[in-house]
Design a protein around this motif. Structure first.
Motif, PDB file in Angstrom:
ATOM      1  N   GLU A 312       0.838  -1.205   0.000  1.00 50.21           N
ATOM      2  CA  GLU A 312       0.000   0.000   0.000  1.00 50.21           C
ATOM      3  C   GLU A 312       0.870   1.252   0.000  1.00 50.21           C
ATOM      4  O   GLU A 312       0.675   2.172  -0.798  1.00 50.21           O
ATOM      5  N   ARG A 313       1.833   1.255   0.902  1.00 48.82           N
ATOM      6  CA  ARG A 313       2.757   2.399   1.042  1.00 48.82           C
ATOM      7  C   ARG A 313       3.434   2.706  -0.295  1.00 48.82           C
ATOM      8  O   ARG A 313       3.634   3.862  -0.658  1.00 48.82           O
ATOM      9  N   GLU A 314       3.740   1.647  -1.045  1.00 51.03           N
ATOM     10  CA  GLU A 314       4.463   1.823  -2.306  1.00 51.03           C
ATOM     11  C   GLU A 314       3.520   2.055  -3.478  1.00 51.03           C
ATOM     12  O   GLU A 314       3.963   2.175  -4.628  1.00 51.03           O
ATOM     13  N   GLY A 315       2.219   2.069  -3.192  1.00 51.58           N
ATOM     14  CA  GLY A 315       1.247   2.314  -4.261  1.00 51.58           C
ATOM     15  C   GLY A 315       1.111   1.176  -5.252  1.00 51.58           C
ATOM     16  O   GLY A 315       0.675   1.366  -6.386  1.00 51.58           O
ATOM     17  N   LEU A 316       1.473  -0.049  -4.836  1.00 56.14           N
ATOM     18  CA  LEU A 316       1.297  -1.199  -5.733  1.00 56.14           C
ATOM     19  C   LEU A 316      -0.101  -1.780  -5.550  1.00 56.14           C
ATOM     20  O   LEU A 316      -0.673  -1.733  -4.467  1.00 56.14           O
ATOM     21  N   GLU A 317      -0.602  -2.355  -6.630  1.00 56.62           N
ATOM     22  CA  GLU A 317      -1.895  -3.031  -6.551  1.00 56.62           C
ATOM     23  C   GLU A 317      -1.781  -4.200  -5.584  1.00 56.62           C
ATOM     24  O   GLU A 317      -0.817  -4.968  -5.644  1.00 56.62           O
ATOM     25  N   GLU A 318      -2.745  -4.364  -4.671  1.00 55.65           N
ATOM     26  CA  GLU A 318      -2.584  -5.439  -3.685  1.00 55.65           C
ATOM     27  C   GLU A 318      -2.723  -6.807  -4.362  1.00 55.65           C
ATOM     28  O   GLU A 318      -3.447  -6.960  -5.331  1.00 55.65           O
TER      29      GLU A 318
END
Lengths: 401, 401
Positions: A312-318
Motif C-alpha cells: 500500500e505504502r508503495e502504491g502497488l496493486e494489492e
C-alpha cells in the motif's frame, strides 16, 4: 512391512490428538470413512495411516483407548498400521457396533470433522453425516455431535518430529531442482519446456509434484503469460524478461512449495532494470517484515497485514491471495491462514500462529513489460519467531545467456 | 496442452449429464469444491476435468448453459480444460456470484452430491453443505436443494466411448502382467516377493495400482495367509498349495480389477486335488450363472442372488462381500452394486443394471489345507447381456515347478 515409518507418524499424531482433546475438553473425536482412496478425510493419513473400503469409524478418545470399527475385509489392513490395537470387524453393517462403542465411552461430546471455512477440517461427507444421525437416532449422543474444528486443525498444524524431518527433506530436494532448472533456462525454451524439464527432475527421483502435476510447476515467462493456477503455454523465454516459477515436490508424502524469479539480462544490460529491481525489493521487504513479526500467538491476518501495508505504502496493486498458508502433508495444509479478513478465508485469518506450524510466505506482482516477480519461502514457527527452511531468495537472480 | 483427451471425456460426460437431468426432471446439478487435490468430489474428474484451490461452484444445467464460478487464480486452469466456456472469477468470496447465477436460472430443483449409501454420489462435504445453506439463506433456493442421487451415479455408471476404450486398455495391460506373474510364481517366493514383482511390472510401464499400492496386489499364499485387504506377508509359496492374487492397474486414470488363482502341483500330482477342483468349479459356475443372468433392467441383488444360491446349494459358507461392483475411474466406482440386501450396501443392491456399465464378478472361498480360490472377472453390459473384457479364468491354472 513398509508401514513402520508411517506408523511413527500415526503414533505421534494420535498422542498429539489426546493432548488436544484434553485442551478442548472433548471426550471423543470420531472419524468416518469409506472408499477413502477415492475421497478421504484429510485427517485419515495422519491418525489412521491406511485407506479403507467399507464404512469405517475411528474413535479417538481423550482417555487414550482408541478403537477402529471397519468391515471385516479391512481388519488386517488397519491392524498392519501398527497404530491401532483395537480393531473391530463387522459383516452386515456398522450401526450396532458403533452405537455400542460410543455408549461404552458415554462421551461429553463427539467431535466430527466438518467446517464451513477449512477444507482440512471438513473431511466428513454430508451423506455420512446424515447416516451417523440415523445410527444415533433415539440415543442421547445424537445431540452431542459437535464440530471438531480446532482438533483436526491443530493435529495437522503442529508438526511432529518425523513430519518436520520429511518437510525439510522435501524442501532440500526442491533446492536441488531449482539449481538444475536455473541452468536450463535460456532464450527459446518455452514454459512447456521448463515444465517438462522439471517434471523430468521429479521422475528421475521418482517423486510427485506438490499439487496438480498439470500446473506444478506453474511457469510464467515474460509479460504475456496468463496468471494463476494454469498449465504452461508455448510462450518462450526472451532476453530482457522475467521468468518466475511456482513449484513444490511431494516426497515421502510431505510437501514443499516455493517460488523463484529469474531475470534474463539483455545484451547491453549489466543488471536488471531499476523498475524490476524496485518491485523485487518491495516484495523482499514485505516477506522479511512478515517473517520478523511471526511467532506463536500472533494472529494470521496480522502477519498478512504487515506485508500488505508495505504494498500500500508503495502504491502497488494489492495481491489477491493470502500471504501464506500452512504446508505439510498437503501443500495447502489448512488451519490458520496468513491472509486478509476476506469472506473466502472464513475464520481462518483469525487463528493464532502456533509453534511447529509450517507456513509459506508468498507474494507476486506484475512488472509491466517484463513479467512477474513472484517469491515464496517456507518457514517453521519456533518458540519465539520462525526459521526459513531454505535460504530465502533475497536478490533477483540475473541470468547472462 | 495435454488436456485434449481429458476434454473429450469431460465433454462426453457433460452431454450425458444433460440427458440424465432431463430424465430426472431436475434443472440444475451443482458441484461444490475446494482444495480438490486433497479431497475432491469423485464427480470432479468426470464433469470438471481439473482440480481447483479456492471455493468453486460448477453449475450444470439441463438447458446446457453450464457455468463455473471459481477464485480468480483458478480461472485459466478451468478454461484450459476446454470443456467450460463460461468461467467466472471472484476475488473476495463466492457467495454473491453464486446466488446471482442460481437466481438467473431459477431452477425447479438444485441437485447436490450427497448420499447416505453411495460414496461416489457423496462428494459434498458437510461443511460445504452448511456454507451453501448460509449463502442461499433468505432465497427461495434454500428449499430447493435435493439429493442428486441418481445423477452422479448414472453419469459415472454409463461409460462413454473414450472411457470404455481406456478400461479395455487397463484390462489388456493386466492380462500381460498376469502372464509374467504366472511365470514368476515358484516355491520359496514370498507374498512380498510376488507383490514386489508386480509393482515392478507397474513401475516399468509407469502405471499406478488400481487401489492402495500397499495391498494391490493382495497376494494370498497357502492356507495360513490373512484374508481381506491386507499387505503381503513373508509367507512363501510351497508345492501343493493355492496362490491367489487380487490385482488391478490404473492406466490413463481408468482401472481394472481381477483375481486369478494358481495351484502348485505337488511332486506326485498330475492335477490339483479333487477338493480344490470342486471348489473352483462351484465358483466358476456361480460367476458364469451371474454373467448369463445380467442384462439391462435386472436388479443388482438378483445377480448376486443367483451366485449366492449356488454356494448355498453346495453347502459352502457364503462369501462376505458383494458379487460385484462397478469399475471405471475408481476401482470401486459406486452406483448399483451386485450385492446382497445388507445394511452396509444401503439402497445400492436395488439399483437396475444399465447398458454400458462395467462390473466385476468376484467370489472367493477357503479350501482348508490349501489356501483360497478367488476369481474376479470384468464385464461390460451390452444391449441384452454382457461381454467379458478379458477371457475369464475357467480352469484352475496348475503350475508344475
Amino acid at each position: 512391512m513398509t508401514g513402520s515409518v508411517e506408523s511413527n507418524i500415526v503414533r505421534e499424531k494420535l498422542a498429539q490428538a489426546v493432548e488436544i482433546l484434553d485442551e478442548q475438553d472433548v471426550d471423543l473425536w470420531l472419524l468416518l470413512a469409506r472408499e477413502s482412496d477415492t475421497m478421504g478425510d484429510p485427517s485419515m493419513p495422519l491418525v489412521v495411516g491406511t485407506s479403507v473400503t467399507w464404512e469405517s469409524a475411528f474413535l479417538i478418545s481423550r482417555a487414550g483407548d482408541h478403537v477402529a470399527i471397519v468391515g471385516t475385509g479391512d481388519v488386517e489392513n488397519v491392524k498392519q498400521t501398527g497404530a491401532w490395537d483395537q480393531v473391530l470387524g463387522y459383516v452386515e453393517g456398522i450401526g450396532a457396533v458403533l452405537r455400542d462403542e460410543i455408549a461404552k465411552r458415554d462421551p461429553n461430546a463427539i467431535a466430527l470433522n466438518y467446517s464451513k471455512d477449512d477444507n482440512i477440517a471438513d473431511g466428513l461427507s454430508h451423506g455420512m453425516y446424515l447416516l451417523l444421525c440415523d445410527i444415533l437416532d433415539d440415543t442421547p449422543y445424537r445431540e452431542r455431535l459437535v464440530e471438531a474444528g480446532a482438533i483436526p486443525r491443530k493435529v495437522r498444524g503442529r508438526k511432529s518430529p518425523t513430519e518436520l524431518a520429511r518437510i525439510r527433506q522435501a524442501v532440500a530436494t526442491t533446492e536441488r531442482i531449482w539449481e538444475s532448472t536455473q541452468r536450463y533456462i535460456k532464450p527459446g525454451v518455452s514454459e512447456q519446456d521448463i515444465s517438462s524439464f522439471m517434471h523430468g527432475e521429479l521422475e528421475e527421483r521418482r517423486l510427485g509434484s506438490s499439487w496438480d502435476w498439470k500446473y506444478c510447476p506453474t511457469v510464467t515467462v515474460g509479460p504475456n503469460s496468463p496468471i494463476g493456477h494454469v498449465g504452461p503455454t508455448e510462450i518462450a523465454v526472451e532476453l530482457g524478461q522475467l521468468v518466475s516459477i511456482d513449484f513444490g515436490v511431494n516426497e515421502d508424502e510431505y510437501s514443499s512449495d516455493m517460488q523463484r524469479t529469474y531475470y534474463l539480462l539483455g545484451p547491453d544490460e549489466t543488471e536488471p532494470p531499476a523498475e524490476v529491481q524496485r518491485h523485487f525489493a518491495i516484495i523482499d521487504e514485505a516477506i522479511q517484515s512478515a517473517a520478523k513479526l511471526i511467532k506463536p500467538g500472533v494472529k494470521g491476518w496480522e502477519v498478512d497485514d504487515v506485508a500488505r501495508k508495505i504494498f500500500e505504502r508503495e502504491g502497488l496493486e494489492e495481491w489477491r491471495f493470502a500471504l501464506g498458508h500452512q504446508m505439510g502433508r498437503a501443500c495447502h495444509d489448512g488451519g490458520t491462514v496468513l491472509g486478509p479478513r476476506w469472506e473466502r478465508y472464513g475464520d481462518r485469518p483469525y487463528g493464532e500462529v502456533e509453534k511447529d506450524e509450517v507456513y509459506t510466505l508468498e507474494i507476486g506482482v506484475s512488472v509491466p513489460g517484463y513479467g512477474r516477480v513472484n517469491l515464496e519461502e517456507d518457514i517453521v514457527i519456533t518458540d519465539d519467531g520462525c526459521e526459513f527452511l531454505a535460504p530465502p531468495q533475497r536478490e533477483l537472480i540475473a541470468l547472462r545467456r
